[in-house]
Write a protein that holds these residues in place. Structure first.
Motif, PDB file in Angstrom:
ATOM      1  N   HIS A  76      27.958 -68.826  30.349  1.00  0.00           N
ATOM      2  CA  HIS A  76      28.684 -69.316  31.525  1.00  0.00           C
ATOM      3  C   HIS A  76      29.568 -70.518  31.235  1.00  0.00           C
ATOM      4  O   HIS A  76      30.156 -71.077  32.162  1.00  0.00           O
ATOM      5  CB  HIS A  76      27.685 -69.662  32.634  1.00  0.00           C
ATOM      6  N   THR A 130      19.658 -69.893  47.770  1.00  0.00           N
ATOM      7  CA  THR A 130      20.596 -70.110  46.671  1.00  0.00           C
ATOM      8  C   THR A 130      20.314 -69.143  45.532  1.00  0.00           C
ATOM      9  O   THR A 130      21.230 -68.561  44.950  1.00  0.00           O
ATOM     10  CB  THR A 130      20.491 -71.557  46.161  1.00  0.00           C
ATOM     11  N   LEU A 141      22.711 -66.158  43.759  1.00  0.00           N
ATOM     12  CA  LEU A 141      23.045 -66.186  42.331  1.00  0.00           C
ATOM     13  C   LEU A 141      22.527 -64.959  41.599  1.00  0.00           C
ATOM     14  O   LEU A 141      22.678 -64.850  40.383  1.00  0.00           O
ATOM     15  CB  LEU A 141      22.451 -67.447  41.688  1.00  0.00           C
ATOM     16  N   GLY A 179      20.747 -68.466  36.431  1.00  0.00           N
ATOM     17  CA  GLY A 179      21.278 -68.755  37.758  1.00  0.00           C
ATOM     18  C   GLY A 179      21.809 -70.168  37.860  1.00  0.00           C
ATOM     19  O   GLY A 179      22.877 -70.415  38.434  1.00  0.00           O
ATOM     20  N   LYS A 201      25.093 -70.451  36.083  1.00  0.00           N
ATOM     21  CA  LYS A 201      26.155 -69.859  36.895  1.00  0.00           C
ATOM     22  C   LYS A 201      26.606 -70.824  37.996  1.00  0.00           C
ATOM     23  O   LYS A 201      27.793 -71.006  38.258  1.00  0.00           O
ATOM     24  CB  LYS A 201      25.643 -68.552  37.516  1.00  0.00           C
ATOM     25  N   LEU A 202      25.619 -71.483  38.637  1.00  0.00           N
ATOM     26  CA  LEU A 202      25.930 -72.417  39.722  1.00  0.00           C
ATOM     27  C   LEU A 202      26.643 -73.657  39.192  1.00  0.00           C
ATOM     28  O   LEU A 202      27.655 -74.100  39.766  1.00  0.00           O
ATOM     29  CB  LEU A 202      24.634 -72.816  40.430  1.00  0.00           C
ATOM     30  N   LYS A 240      30.241 -72.944  38.329  1.00  0.00           N
ATOM     31  CA  LYS A 240      31.080 -72.904  39.539  1.00  0.00           C
ATOM     32  C   LYS A 240      31.439 -74.316  39.991  1.00  0.00           C
ATOM     33  O   LYS A 240      32.601 -74.616  40.299  1.00  0.00           O
ATOM     34  CB  LYS A 240      30.337 -72.172  40.651  1.00  0.00           C
ATOM     35  N   TYR A 289      25.130 -79.735  42.832  1.00  0.00           N
ATOM     36  CA  TYR A 289      23.903 -79.003  42.509  1.00  0.00           C
ATOM     37  C   TYR A 289      22.746 -79.512  43.361  1.00  0.00           C
ATOM     38  O   TYR A 289      21.906 -78.742  43.824  1.00  0.00           O
ATOM     39  CB  TYR A 289      23.577 -79.190  41.031  1.00  0.00           C
TER      40      TYR A 289
END
Length: 322
Positions: free
Chosen positions: A210, A247, A251, A265, A268-269, A272, A287
């Motif tokens: 990611h 959340t 994800l 996950g 990925k978050l 972003k 976050y």
């Protein structure tokens, strides 16, 4: 049909976006701009051509880590057990290569291999019609599999002719496995500065996947849970990366207590948030408190928890050399 200049430029941009690379120059009909875009794409490929990607032996080594794991139908958590397709999926996932979940889907992954005579270690063997069982080929007519309930992950003879043999690794674009030497199973590589850190392999694999610093992921896990995959907060956040259930679902994390899913996950978050805010402190604040709060206050929100959280993670990151 032959693509025009703008079509080729659009395709270059699309591929670079999919691979998380810098976007290609905007499409244009100018021959100069087209040449520049094509040169950029070519340089990208050249830079990656020297990277060491995983091979079939790496897949075999990754799968062997799970020898003795009980067969549990539907489970993807090695701590609880694995079924046949979960074993295959996890072995490839440990190398940073994503496969679909079910045996039927895996029997269509990658490209076909014509016969057992052409099969190589790491290939996926699929059995029965419709496909309901998969294994990883070891060579010499041997395979590693999670056979059936009451059994465990073990090495077997290839007891019948597979209905499909699939090779995945040479279908993965080089750019999708950048620096795969950092994703090889424990014992085959150094841990890239995370030596001794719990779940280092997961942080490195998800970080590569990611585009997030593995050390940042490790620092977040340290502050969030103290590397405890069973942690639950008073607010209901779960697992190693302390994801709230809603959340986690967004994800694609089915089980926040599964370290591999949780780290993927969280990566990925964070990816972003980093793209959105272009700042590590703001991404960390998002976050913890949500991106909406960061936008609302145009910075780190004035919440005592978030105000304390960001420097804690930064301190943990610095301790890791990040």
């Amino acid at each position: 049909m032959t693509l025009g200049v703008s079509g080729v430029l659009s395709r270059i941009s699309e591929l670079q976006d999919q691979l998380g690379l810098n976007p290609a120059p905007a499409a244009a009909t100018s021959g100069t701009k087209f040449a520049s875009a094509l040169a950029d794409a070519t340089r990208t490929g050249s830079a990656l051509s020297g990277t060491v990607g995983p091979n079939g032996d790496d897949v075999v080594a990754a799968a062997k880590k799970y020898l003795g794991t009980p067969y549990v139908f539907g489970s993807t958590d090695p701590a609880k057990g694995l079924d046949c397709s979960a074993l295959v999926q996890r072995a490839y996932q440990d190398l940073g290569v994503e496969l679909p979940r079910t045996s039927g889907q895996q029997a269509r992954a990658g490209r076909p291999v014509a016969s057992m005579a052409e099969a190589k270690p790491g290939d996926i063997l699929a059995f029965n019609s419709p496909v309901d069982h998969v294994a990883i080929y070891l060579g010499d007519n041997r395979m590693i599999a999670a056979p059936k309930p009451g059994d465990q992950v073990k090495i077997q003879n290839v007891y019948e002719k597979p209905v499909a043999i699939r090779r995945v690794l040479d279908t993965v674009p080089a750019a999708a496995v950048q620096d795969m030497s950092a994703l090889r199973p424990a014992g085959l590589r150094s841990s890239g500065g995370l030596s001794g850190v719990p779940y280092a392999e997961l942080f490195e694999a998800a970080g590569a996947r990611h585009g997030v610093s593995p050390k940042l992921l490790a620092a977040v896990a340290k502050v969030e849970s103290g590397y405890n995959p069973q942690a639950v907060s008073k607010a209901g956040a779960q697992g190693l990366m302390q994801l709230m259930p809603g959340t986690a679902r967004g994800l694609g994390v089915d089980d926040a207590f599964d370290p591999a899913q949780a780290v993927n996950g969280a990566a990925k978050l964070l990816s972003k948030h980093l793209r959105e805010f272009k700042s590590v402190p703001l991404a960390l604040a998002a976050y913890n408190a949500g991106g909406g709060a960061v936008h609302k206050y145009d910075g780190i929100p004035p919440f005592s928890e978030t105000q304390a959280y960001v420097p804690k993670v930064q301190k943990a990151l610095a301790a890791l050399g990040g």
